[in-house]
Design a protein around this motif. Structure first.
Motif, mmCIF file in Angstrom:
data_model
loop_
_atom_site.group_PDB
_atom_site.id
_atom_site.type_symbol
_atom_site.label_atom_id
_atom_site.label_comp_id
_atom_site.label_asym_id
_atom_site.label_seq_id
_atom_site.Cartn_x
_atom_site.Cartn_y
_atom_site.Cartn_z
ATOM 1 N N PRO A 112 -17.068 -2.602 5.074
ATOM 2 C CA PRO A 112 -16.318 -1.476 5.639
ATOM 3 C C PRO A 112 -14.815 -1.728 5.480
ATOM 4 N N VAL A 113 -14.105 -0.722 4.984
ATOM 5 C CA VAL A 113 -12.668 -0.848 4.767
ATOM 6 C C VAL A 113 -11.972 0.379 5.310
ATOM 7 N N LYS A 114 -10.910 0.150 6.057
ATOM 8 C CA LYS A 114 -10.044 1.223 6.516
ATOM 9 C C LYS A 114 -8.630 0.717 6.312
ATOM 10 N N GLY A 115 -7.856 1.411 5.490
ATOM 11 C CA GLY A 115 -6.507 0.942 5.235
ATOM 12 C C GLY A 115 -5.809 1.735 4.165
ATOM 13 N N VAL A 116 -4.963 1.057 3.413
ATOM 14 C CA VAL A 116 -4.114 1.692 2.416
ATOM 15 C C VAL A 116 -4.267 0.957 1.086
ATOM 16 N N GLY A 117 -4.379 1.709 0.014
ATOM 17 C CA GLY A 117 -4.356 1.151 -1.332
ATOM 18 C C GLY A 117 -3.005 1.476 -1.945
ATOM 19 N N GLN A 118 -2.373 0.496 -2.555
ATOM 20 C CA GLN A 118 -1.059 0.690 -3.163
ATOM 21 C C GLN A 118 -1.101 0.214 -4.606
ATOM 22 N N LEU A 119 -0.567 1.029 -5.497
ATOM 23 C CA LEU A 119 -0.487 0.687 -6.913
ATOM 24 C C LEU A 119 0.974 0.474 -7.261
ATOM 25 N N TYR A 120 1.298 -0.726 -7.737
ATOM 26 C CA TYR A 120 2.663 -1.078 -8.114
ATOM 27 C C TYR A 120 2.750 -1.288 -9.612
ATOM 28 N N GLU A 121 3.890 -0.971 -10.189
ATOM 29 C CA GLU A 121 4.163 -1.286 -11.578
ATOM 30 C C GLU A 121 5.146 -2.443 -11.613
ATOM 31 N N VAL A 122 4.754 -3.512 -12.297
ATOM 32 C CA VAL A 122 5.626 -4.672 -12.439
ATOM 33 C C VAL A 122 6.703 -4.308 -13.455
#
Length: 158
Positions: A73-83
């Motif tokens: 179970p997951v509750k949270g935020v996904g973040q995609l970063y560009e290096v």
């Protein structure tokens, strides 16, 4: 020049670097971003059965295979970063590893390069990020466990 993308995610932390994908639990705020990365995308995640792998990934007949995996179970935020520019994936990986270990996270599984499996399977099937791309040799995956202190631990032992 090769475009390097980094998605930051902490599930208990699942992270991959060709992209680094992280889901952050409600109890744990996201780690400080890698200084040479730009936030590209942020999504809310709530899943009763988020797939987390503890071993290299394979795809057989359009099915994900891994020697060790779980749906958590997951509750949270996904973040995609560009290096950005002159930074590399090793620097970004080390940054997040230090950030998370400083909070008490423990490595459950890690791999690099071809030992992780095919990078396009990670990007498309695991992280659902078709914009992540790279050679199989240019990837890292980390899976870490973070457990928040119990209220008893915060009060001190008696």
């Amino acid at each position: 020049m090769q475009n390097k993308r980094l998605s930051q995610s902490v599930v208990w932390v699942a992270a991959m670097f060709m992209g680094f994908s992280t889901m952050v639990s409600a109890q744990m705020p996201p780690p400080e971003p890698f200084p040479e990365a730009r936030l590209d995308q942020e999504i809310s995640i709530k899943s009763p059965g988020h797939l987390v792998l503890f071993s290299p990934v394979r795809e057989v007949n359009n099915e994900i295979r891994s020697a060790s995996m779980a749906r958590l179970p997951v509750k949270g935020v996904g973040q995609l970063y560009e290096v950005q520019g002159g930074a590399n994936r090793e620097e970004a990986r080390d940054h997040y590893l230090r950030e998370l270990q400083a909070r008490g996270a423990q490595i459950l599984f890690e791999c690099s390069g071809r030992n992780c499996g095919r990078s396009n399977v990670w990007a498309n099937q695991i992280f659902d990020q078709s914009s992540l791309y790279g050679r199989d040799n240019n990837q890292d995956y980390l899976c870490l466990l973070y457990t928040s202190p119990s209220p008893r631990d915060q009060r001190g032992s008696r």
